[in-house]
Write an enzyme that holds these catalytic residues in place. Structure first.
Site, PDB file in Angstrom:
ATOM      1  CG  HIS A   1      -2.051  -1.024   1.064  1.00  0.00           C
ATOM      2  ND1 HIS A   1      -2.751  -1.530   2.137  1.00  0.00           N
ATOM      3  CD2 HIS A   1      -2.566  -1.645  -0.028  1.00  0.00           C
ATOM      4  CE1 HIS A   1      -3.640  -2.420   1.703  1.00  0.00           C
ATOM      5  NE2 HIS A   1      -3.542  -2.513   0.399  1.00  0.00           N
TER       6      HIS A   1
ATOM      7  CB  CYS B   1       5.313  21.362 -12.161  1.00  0.00           C
ATOM      8  SG  CYS B   1       4.262  20.241 -11.212  1.00  0.00           S
TER       9      CYS B   1
HETATM   10  P1  NAD Z   1      -7.255  -3.222  10.246  1.00  0.00           P
HETATM   11  O1  NAD Z   1      -7.269  -1.905  10.964  1.00  0.00           O
HETATM   12  O2  NAD Z   1      -8.373  -3.562   9.349  1.00  0.00           O
HETATM   13  O3  NAD Z   1      -7.153  -4.403  11.330  1.00  0.00           O
HETATM   14  C1  NAD Z   1      -6.184  -4.386  12.339  1.00  0.00           C
HETATM   15  C2  NAD Z   1      -6.180  -5.744  13.008  1.00  0.00           C
HETATM   16  O4  NAD Z   1      -5.109  -5.767  13.953  1.00  0.00           O
HETATM   17  C3  NAD Z   1      -7.468  -6.065  13.767  1.00  0.00           C
HETATM   18  O5  NAD Z   1      -7.933  -7.333  13.352  1.00  0.00           O
HETATM   19  C4  NAD Z   1      -7.021  -6.078  15.231  1.00  0.00           C
HETATM   20  O6  NAD Z   1      -7.705  -7.052  15.998  1.00  0.00           O
HETATM   21  C5  NAD Z   1      -5.548  -6.441  15.110  1.00  0.00           C
HETATM   22  N1  NAD Z   1      -4.711  -6.015  16.231  1.00  0.00           N
HETATM   23  C6  NAD Z   1      -4.868  -4.946  17.044  1.00  0.00           C
HETATM   24  N2  NAD Z   1      -3.888  -4.873  17.945  1.00  0.00           N
HETATM   25  C7  NAD Z   1      -3.055  -5.931  17.703  1.00  0.00           C
HETATM   26  C8  NAD Z   1      -1.852  -6.392  18.298  1.00  0.00           C
HETATM   27  N3  NAD Z   1      -1.293  -5.744  19.320  1.00  0.00           N
HETATM   28  N4  NAD Z   1      -1.263  -7.508  17.791  1.00  0.00           N
HETATM   29  C9  NAD Z   1      -1.826  -8.173  16.740  1.00  0.00           C
HETATM   30  N5  NAD Z   1      -2.971  -7.773  16.150  1.00  0.00           N
HETATM   31  C10 NAD Z   1      -3.580  -6.664  16.606  1.00  0.00           C
HETATM   32  O7  NAD Z   1      -5.843  -3.297   9.527  1.00  0.00           O
HETATM   33  P2  NAD Z   1      -5.411  -3.935   8.144  1.00  0.00           P
HETATM   34  O8  NAD Z   1      -5.966  -5.304   8.015  1.00  0.00           O
HETATM   35  O9  NAD Z   1      -3.964  -3.695   8.032  1.00  0.00           O
HETATM   36  O10 NAD Z   1      -6.135  -3.037   7.035  1.00  0.00           O
HETATM   37  C11 NAD Z   1      -6.118  -1.620   7.176  1.00  0.00           C
HETATM   38  C12 NAD Z   1      -5.521  -0.821   6.032  1.00  0.00           C
HETATM   39  O11 NAD Z   1      -5.197   0.466   6.562  1.00  0.00           O
HETATM   40  C13 NAD Z   1      -4.218  -1.353   5.551  1.00  0.00           C
HETATM   41  O12 NAD Z   1      -4.388  -1.484   4.205  1.00  0.00           O
HETATM   42  C14 NAD Z   1      -3.139  -0.309   5.841  1.00  0.00           C
HETATM   43  O13 NAD Z   1      -2.563   0.151   4.632  1.00  0.00           O
HETATM   44  C15 NAD Z   1      -3.840   0.846   6.417  1.00  0.00           C
HETATM   45  N6  NAD Z   1      -3.321   1.279   7.751  1.00  0.00           N
HETATM   46  C16 NAD Z   1      -1.970   1.329   7.997  1.00  0.00           C
HETATM   47  C17 NAD Z   1      -1.502   1.706   9.265  1.00  0.00           C
HETATM   48  C18 NAD Z   1      -0.012   1.744   9.506  1.00  0.00           C
HETATM   49  O14 NAD Z   1       0.765   1.845   8.561  1.00  0.00           O
HETATM   50  N7  NAD Z   1       0.419   1.613  10.764  1.00  0.00           N
HETATM   51  C19 NAD Z   1      -2.399   2.047  10.277  1.00  0.00           C
HETATM   52  C20 NAD Z   1      -3.770   2.002   9.976  1.00  0.00           C
HETATM   53  C21 NAD Z   1      -4.204   1.587   8.728  1.00  0.00           C
HETATM   54 ZN    ZN Z   2       5.581  18.646 -10.111  1.00  0.00          ZN
END
Ligand code: NAD
Ligand code: ZN
Length: 245
Positions: free
Chosen positions: A116, A149
């Site tokens: 992503h 730009c």
């Molecule tokens: P999601 O928010 O949909 O799900 C997060 C999952 O992590 C949940 O199922 C939750 O139960 C679990 N979780 C929470 N705490 C935890 C822990 N301590 N240990 C293990 N698991 C834990 O996240 P997703 O499936 O990654 O999808 C969300 C989208 O949002 C992604 O595509 C991502 O690109 C983006 N995102 C990125 C960030 C980041 O870069 N830190 C933060 C938020 C969202």
């Molecule tokens: Zn530019």
């Protein structure tokens, strides 16, 4: 269950890691979904799309600035360090991540596939070729403009409605199809097409070790070992860095 997972990790010859926002939760980054998720407060369509960025660059960039500030001083937790250790021990361990926070690299991991994109860089929305590191001080003026730009800059993350980076996603699927073990950490397995990656591994007979305190979309199956605990607690144990919790 933990001892079976430890054995599987030890024996695996083609392991792959797949992570989501929950992997960074214990470093202080908030998830999008679930309890305490950011999308409970903000609308994804407005804040994370090209049309939203064009329509209201100020609001969108203030949101990214807030997320960048939230990530300032954030360091990889013990679970990240455990993965780095395992990668070095195995010699080869591709890490596929949905996260945009750059923490896998910050933890010293190599072969990180950021499907992503990354919040650590930005580039010209007009695609003139300008790209830059993204730090808070680059955001004194909102929205930040391209010095070459004059167009608005965009964060280098995949926004809603945009395709995923082709090379990275096709290698991720290839790795999923060829691995014997996939460690799936901190993802709700709800965001497609990324969510298809662990299913591709399962379809080809790989075993999945899932680390997530709550149940996800992954099936109950002999090939899915679900450890309902936090990544930072359990990963050091799984790789043999720690004896017990
Ligand atoms: P999601 O928010 O949909 O799900 C997060 C999952 O992590 C949940 O199922 C939750 O139960 C679990 N979780 C929470 N705490 C935890 C822990 N301590 N240990 C293990 N698991 C834990 O996240 P997703 O499936 O990654 O999808 C969300 C989208 O949002 C992604 O595509 C991502 O690109 C983006 N995102 C990125 C960030 C980041 O870069 N830190 C933060 C938020 C969202
Ligand atoms: Zn530019």
């Amino acid at each position: 269950m933990i001892s079976r997972a430890v054995e599987l990790i030890k024996k695996s010859t083609e392991p792959v890691v797949f992570t989501g926002a929950g992997m960074s939760r214990e470093s202080g980054m908030r998830t999008f979904r679930g309890e305490d998720g950011l999308w409970n407060e903000y609308s994804p369509e407005q804040l994370s799309s090209i049309s939203g960025l064009r329509a209201d660059p100020e609001i969108v960039w203030n949101w990214y600035k807030m997320r960048l500030m939230a990530g300032e001083g954030v360091v990889p937790h013990a679970g990240y360090r455990a993965l780095t250790y395992l990668q070095r021990k195995k010699g080869k361990l591709p890490v596929i991540t949905q996260n945009v926070d750059g923490l896998h690299r910050l933890a010293g991991q190599t072969d990180v596939l950021e499907i992503h994109g990354s919040m650590r860089t930005a580039s010209c929305l007009n695609k003139c070729g300008y790209a830059t590191e993204l730090a808070i001080d680059a955001l004194k003026n909102i929205p930040p403009l391209c010095p070459d730009c004059g167009a608005i800059l965009r964060p280098d993350i995949v926004l809603f409605g945009e395709p995923l980076p082709h090379e990275i996603i096709s290698r991720s699927y290839r790795l999923a199809e060829e691995c014997d073990l996939m460690v799936v950490i901190g993802t709700s397995v709800q965001v497609w097409p990324a969510a298809g990656i662990p299913f591709a591994a399962l379809d080809r007979g790989a075993v999945i070790i899932e680390i997530n305190p709550v149940q996800t979309e992954l099936p109950h199956s002999d090939n899915v070992i679900s450890i309902r605990r936090k990544a930072g607690e359990v990963l050091p144990l799984l790789v043999g860095l720690k004896e017990k919790i």
